[in-house]
Design an enzyme around this catalytic site. Structure first.
Site, PDB file in Angstrom:
ATOM      1  N   GLU A   1       0.792  -1.175  -0.154  1.00  0.00           N
ATOM      2  CA  GLU A   1       0.113  -0.150   0.061  1.00  0.00           C
ATOM      3  C   GLU A   1       1.056   1.459  -0.145  1.00  0.00           C
ATOM      4  O   GLU A   1       1.835   1.461   0.847  1.00  0.00           O
ATOM      5  CB  GLU A   1      -0.689  -0.018   1.293  1.00  0.00           C
TER       6      GLU A   1
ATOM      7  N   CYS B   1      -2.767   8.379   3.605  1.00  0.00           N
ATOM      8  CA  CYS B   1      -2.668   7.883   1.951  1.00  0.00           C
ATOM      9  C   CYS B   1      -3.797   8.169   1.117  1.00  0.00           C
ATOM     10  O   CYS B   1      -3.938   8.036   0.008  1.00  0.00           O
ATOM     11  CB  CYS B   1      -2.649   6.564   2.046  1.00  0.00           C
TER      12      CYS B   1
HETATM   13  P1  NAP Z   1       8.516   4.788   4.312  1.00  0.00           P
HETATM   14  O1  NAP Z   1       9.385   5.932   4.539  1.00  0.00           O
HETATM   15  O2  NAP Z   1       8.563   4.260   2.952  1.00  0.00           O
HETATM   16  O3  NAP Z   1       8.321   3.896   5.469  1.00  0.00           O
HETATM   17  C1  NAP Z   1       7.503   2.952   5.516  1.00  0.00           C
HETATM   18  C2  NAP Z   1       8.024   1.769   6.399  1.00  0.00           C
HETATM   19  O4  NAP Z   1       9.099   1.266   5.866  1.00  0.00           O
HETATM   20  C3  NAP Z   1       8.532   1.954   7.727  1.00  0.00           C
HETATM   21  O5  NAP Z   1       8.192   1.232   8.685  1.00  0.00           O
HETATM   22  C4  NAP Z   1      10.112   2.118   7.695  1.00  0.00           C
HETATM   23  O6  NAP Z   1      10.555   2.171   8.771  1.00  0.00           O
HETATM   24  C5  NAP Z   1      10.187   1.008   6.771  1.00  0.00           C
HETATM   25  N1  NAP Z   1      11.337   0.864   5.989  1.00  0.00           N
HETATM   26  C6  NAP Z   1      12.171   1.685   5.391  1.00  0.00           C
HETATM   27  N2  NAP Z   1      13.274   1.089   4.840  1.00  0.00           N
HETATM   28  C7  NAP Z   1      13.262  -0.173   5.128  1.00  0.00           C
HETATM   29  C8  NAP Z   1      13.857  -1.182   5.056  1.00  0.00           C
HETATM   30  N3  NAP Z   1      14.978  -1.046   4.351  1.00  0.00           N
HETATM   31  N4  NAP Z   1      13.714  -2.746   5.474  1.00  0.00           N
HETATM   32  C9  NAP Z   1      12.582  -2.588   5.938  1.00  0.00           C
HETATM   33  N5  NAP Z   1      11.705  -1.608   6.309  1.00  0.00           N
HETATM   34  C10 NAP Z   1      12.058  -0.511   5.900  1.00  0.00           C
HETATM   35  O7  NAP Z   1       6.862   5.547   4.388  1.00  0.00           O
HETATM   36  P2  NAP Z   1       6.271   6.522   5.405  1.00  0.00           P
HETATM   37  O8  NAP Z   1       7.106   7.954   5.522  1.00  0.00           O
HETATM   38  O9  NAP Z   1       6.501   5.734   6.803  1.00  0.00           O
HETATM   39  O10 NAP Z   1       4.872   6.818   5.054  1.00  0.00           O
HETATM   40  C11 NAP Z   1       4.628   7.719   4.141  1.00  0.00           C
HETATM   41  C12 NAP Z   1       4.327   7.060   2.926  1.00  0.00           C
HETATM   42  O11 NAP Z   1       3.440   6.084   3.074  1.00  0.00           O
HETATM   43  C13 NAP Z   1       3.486   8.061   1.755  1.00  0.00           C
HETATM   44  O12 NAP Z   1       3.918   8.143   0.799  1.00  0.00           O
HETATM   45  C14 NAP Z   1       1.987   7.732   1.991  1.00  0.00           C
HETATM   46  O13 NAP Z   1       1.274   7.586   0.628  1.00  0.00           O
HETATM   47  C15 NAP Z   1       2.296   6.084   2.220  1.00  0.00           C
HETATM   48  N6  NAP Z   1       1.208   5.278   2.783  1.00  0.00           N
HETATM   49  C16 NAP Z   1       0.258   4.537   2.104  1.00  0.00           C
HETATM   50  C17 NAP Z   1      -0.683   4.292   2.803  1.00  0.00           C
HETATM   51  C18 NAP Z   1      -1.602   3.059   2.035  1.00  0.00           C
HETATM   52  O14 NAP Z   1      -2.505   2.576   2.655  1.00  0.00           O
HETATM   53  N7  NAP Z   1      -1.594   3.052   0.797  1.00  0.00           N
HETATM   54  C19 NAP Z   1      -1.121   4.296   4.115  1.00  0.00           C
HETATM   55  C20 NAP Z   1      -0.392   5.235   4.714  1.00  0.00           C
HETATM   56  C21 NAP Z   1       0.828   5.696   4.118  1.00  0.00           C
HETATM   57  P3  NAP Z   1      11.650   3.312   9.435  1.00  0.00           P
HETATM   58  O15 NAP Z   1      10.334   4.289   9.894  1.00  0.00           O
HETATM   59  O16 NAP Z   1      12.294   2.673  10.677  1.00  0.00           O
HETATM   60  O17 NAP Z   1      12.528   3.813   8.131  1.00  0.00           O
END
Ligand code: NAP
Length: 672
Positions: free
Chosen positions: A255, A294
């Site tokens: 997602e 999102c």
């Molecule tokens: P993100 O930076 O991509 O992080 C998402 C998750 O991935 C976090 O738990 C992060 O952990 C983890 N992660 C990052 N690098 C990783 C790795 N190498 N190995 C394992 N896990 C890793 O996204 P975010 O900033 O939290 O969220 C914002 C984004 O999410 C926006 O683009 C939004 O559109 C999207 N979103 C989508 C939905 C949906 O349902 N479609 C819902 C909410 C948000 P760390 O925090 O520890 O880096």
């Protein structure tokens, strides 16, 4: 400073040298730290070999009951979560969406689990497939829990809801979870997780928690494990391309980014309830959670002639936004989660600004400290040639309004998002709704139509609901979470099983037609729920059906359809040899044949499903019924549901009708 712990292999583990800081969104001061080195193979082993077997020993209903207990336990202990939630920039209303919304989601799964899944360990998917002439060999699809661990990687914006909406279907499926929340809000997720795990409601190993980096976890996943990811498209791409996941075909649900659109119907001109509704929805989506949703509306599409009035009305509403301390009741918009996130949003705004003019908001931080920013509204006059407004997700209180000429143009613009979680259409015109549905549905996971009829009860453009699919194609990640029981299936394997009715009955924990029956020693309606066994069966006496019966039934009910009353006309009908008995007469006579008149354990007849009339019954034919216990489902301490297979046959032994009858049967007094 708060020390955020992981929970691995049944133990809490404090942050260590690799811990990362967590900052308050309101003051920008460090408030916590999280991160530790973890033995991820041991965690996976604990999930697969301790949590998994304990969960699979329970039925869907056992797990659903525990889910309900867990949600109620969280509800009773949720208060401290609010203070933590405010530190992430969330207002009280934002926190309610996260905390209470998460709890409600879990309750919905608990309820659906008991209503739509069997009180068994195996889920039957679809109908029996007849694979042989005489019915001794058939096919069926079953779903059983995957034997691995479900890894949940969550985004920062909804630390509680994001955790619970994945955990609920996973536990219901019977699969243990390893939860890795986003680090910036892990202090909220950890507090909620602690409440859940310390309740002891789910067995040991059912849930583990990683605060901080997941280390080498993904490198150890195998084919029975799954990854459900929520976050940015960049992270999703990096993770789903991990060689180990590709090699083992590990299920990966994503997602991710989504540039959701909302379309104002051409009929929804100024002065209509739909116009006002459109402004209310658009305003709410910009300001709720400071736009870090999102599903937020990133693109506002309006007919050319309505763009100016929309800008005027929306601007007037945005001017009233009260930005400030998220914990203060008067605040209507809190902060972004961190200054780093705000910098990211401002950078993306710069790209949008190359194609659109800002009509509301500025870059000046509205508060001295913290990650606050003003809501921003852009106006793009040439959306066909623009790129950034359709592709760059500024994950904050930012939206762009753009004009459309006609409905095909509106659809084309909505679809420029390249796949999104949700699109809304505000219209009172069914023709507009139906044309847009055909033109845009394939690009979106959910379509939200709203108008004067539904606005008082509607749930909001941006609210994903546990009953409905949440996810979307293309840019939105191609994933599909929730969707009621569909969401549970992500954690199960669908398997085609072939065999005899007897063997398939045992496998599916449901008696199937063609499997042996046990003739009941006493009338099965005299048995309590516990005493009934699958395959226990009663063959009734036969009853002859006369023309008088048919005419009496016709007069009594008023059903004087010619096939029952007029020999000539009935004969001319391709289905009937002449006058025939009413189908409902057969059902009524069948009930008369198998009913047990005295008060007893059978409490009520609650329904009849899969009724099929297979042969006409003529005057002079006789009818008998065979009633067989197919499936039993405990409902509460007092009674359970018994599903009976009923087959009606004539004097030649030919089946004339089949159906499944549902009754509520009292449990033995010991269970009451
Ligand atoms: P993100 O930076 O991509 O992080 C998402 C998750 O991935 C976090 O738990 C992060 O952990 C983890 N992660 C990052 N690098 C990783 C790795 N190498 N190995 C394992 N896990 C890793 O996204 P975010 O900033 O939290 O969220 C914002 C984004 O999410 C926006 O683009 C939004 O559109 C999207 N979103 C989508 C939905 C949906 O349902 N479609 C819902 C909410 C948000 P760390 O925090 O520890 O880096």
């Amino acid at each position: 400073m708060q020390q955020i712990h992981s929970f691995a292999s049944g133990h809490w583990i404090a942050p260590d040298a690799i811990a990362r800081p967590i900052y308050s969104a309101v003051t920008s001061a460090q408030i916590a730290q999280a991160g530790n080195a973890l033995n991820t193979p041991a965690m996976l082993d604990f999930a697969r070999n301790t949590g998994g077997p304990a969960l699979r020993a329970l039925t869907f209903h056992d797990r659903a009951r525990r889910l309900k207990a867990l949600a109620l336990h969280l509800k009773a202990h949720k208060k401290p979560l609010y203070a933590l939630s405010h530190t992430t920039g969330a207002t009280h209303a934002d926190s309610q969406i996260d905390i209470d919304g998460g709890i409600t989601t879990m309750l919905v799964f608990a309820s659906k689990g008991r209503r739509e899944l069997p009180d068994a360990q195996v889920y039957l998917d679809g109908n029996i497939e007849q694979l042989s002439r005489n019915g001794s060999f058939m096919g069926q699809h079953i779903c059983t829990p995957l034997l691995g661990a479900a890894v949940h990687i969550n985004a920062y914006n909804f630390p509680v809801w994001g955790m619970l909406e994945k955990l609920a279907p996973t536990l219901l499926a019977g699969v243990p979870a390893i939860i890795k929340p986003a680090t910036s809000t892990v202090h909220v997720a950890e507090a909620a997780f602690r409440i859940m795990v310390e309740s002891g409601i789910f067995p040991e190993g059912a849930m583990q928690f990683i605060a901080g980096s997941s280390g080498d976890l993904l490198g150890h996943l195998g084919a029975q494990d799954t990854v459900a990811f929520t976050g940015s498209a960049d992270t999703a791409l990096m993770l789903r391309a991990a060689p180990n996941l590709l090699k083992n075909a590990v299920r990966f649900t994503a997602e991710q980014d989504s540039l959701n659109a909302s379309i104002l119907g051409p009929d929804a001109t100024e002065g209509t309830p739909e116009f006002d509704l459109f402004i209310t929805e658009a305003h709410r989506e910009i300001t709720t959670k400071a736009g870090q949703k999102c599903t937020a509306i990133r693109r506002i599409l309006a007919p050319e002639a309505l763009v100016a009035p929309v800008i005027e009305a929306l601007t007037a509403k945005l001017e009233k936004t009260v930005i400030g301390d998220p914990a203060a009741p008067e605040t209507t918009m809190g902060a972004l989660v961190s200054e780093a996130r705000r910098a990211d949003v401002l950078a993306r705004i710069k790209e949008i600004a190359k194609e659109a003019t800002r009509v509301f908001g500025d870059d000046t931080p509205p508060m001295e400290k913290g990650a606050f920013m003003a809501p921003q509204l852009f106006h793009c006059t040439a959306p066909d040639s623009a790129r950034a407004v359709h592709e760059v997700e500024a994950f904050g209180p930012v939206s762009t309004i753009m004009p459309y000429r006609d409905l095909p143009h509106a659809a084309a613009l909505a679809n420029r998002g390249g796949g999104s979680l949700v699109a809304s259409v505000i219209t009172h015109d069914p023709a507009v709704a139906s044309q847009l549905a055909m033109d845009i549905a394939a690009h979106h996971g959910r379509l939200y139509f709203n108008d004067r009829d539904s606005m008082a009860e509607s749930t909001g453009h941006g609210a994903p609901l546990p009953h409905l699919v949440h996810g979307g194609p293309g840019r939105a990640g191609g994933g599909e979470e929730m969707g009621g029981i569909r969401g549970v299936m992500h954690y199960m394997q669908r398997t085609a099983v072939q065999g005899s009715p007897r063997l398939l009955s045992a496998i599916g924990q449901t008696w199937l037609p063609g499997a042996p029956v046990t003739e009941a020693k006493k009338h099965p309606f005299r048995h309590h729920f516990e005493d009934l066994t699958l395959g226990e069966s009663l063959l009734t006496d036969a009853r002859k059906i006369s023309l008088e019966d048919i005419e009496h039934f016709a007069r009594f009910t008023g059903d004087t359809f010619y096939a029952h009353m007029d020999e000539e006309a009935a004969k001319a009908n391709p289905f009937f040899p002449g006058r025939v008995a009413h189908g409902y007469l057969l059902l009524s006579f069948a009930a008369g044949l198998f009913v047990e008149p005295d008060p007893g354990p059978v409490l009520a007849n609650t329904g009849l499903e899969r009724l099929s009339f297979q042969q006409p019954v003529s005057p002079g034919d006789s009818l008998r019924a065979r009633l067989t216990v197919m499936r039993k489902t405990k409902r509460n301490d007092d009674y359970g549901e018994v599903r009976w297979h009923v087959e009606l046959s004539n004097q030649r032994g030919e089946t004339v009708a089949t159906y499944e009858l549902l009754t509520m049967v009292a449990r033995l007094p010991a269970h009451a």
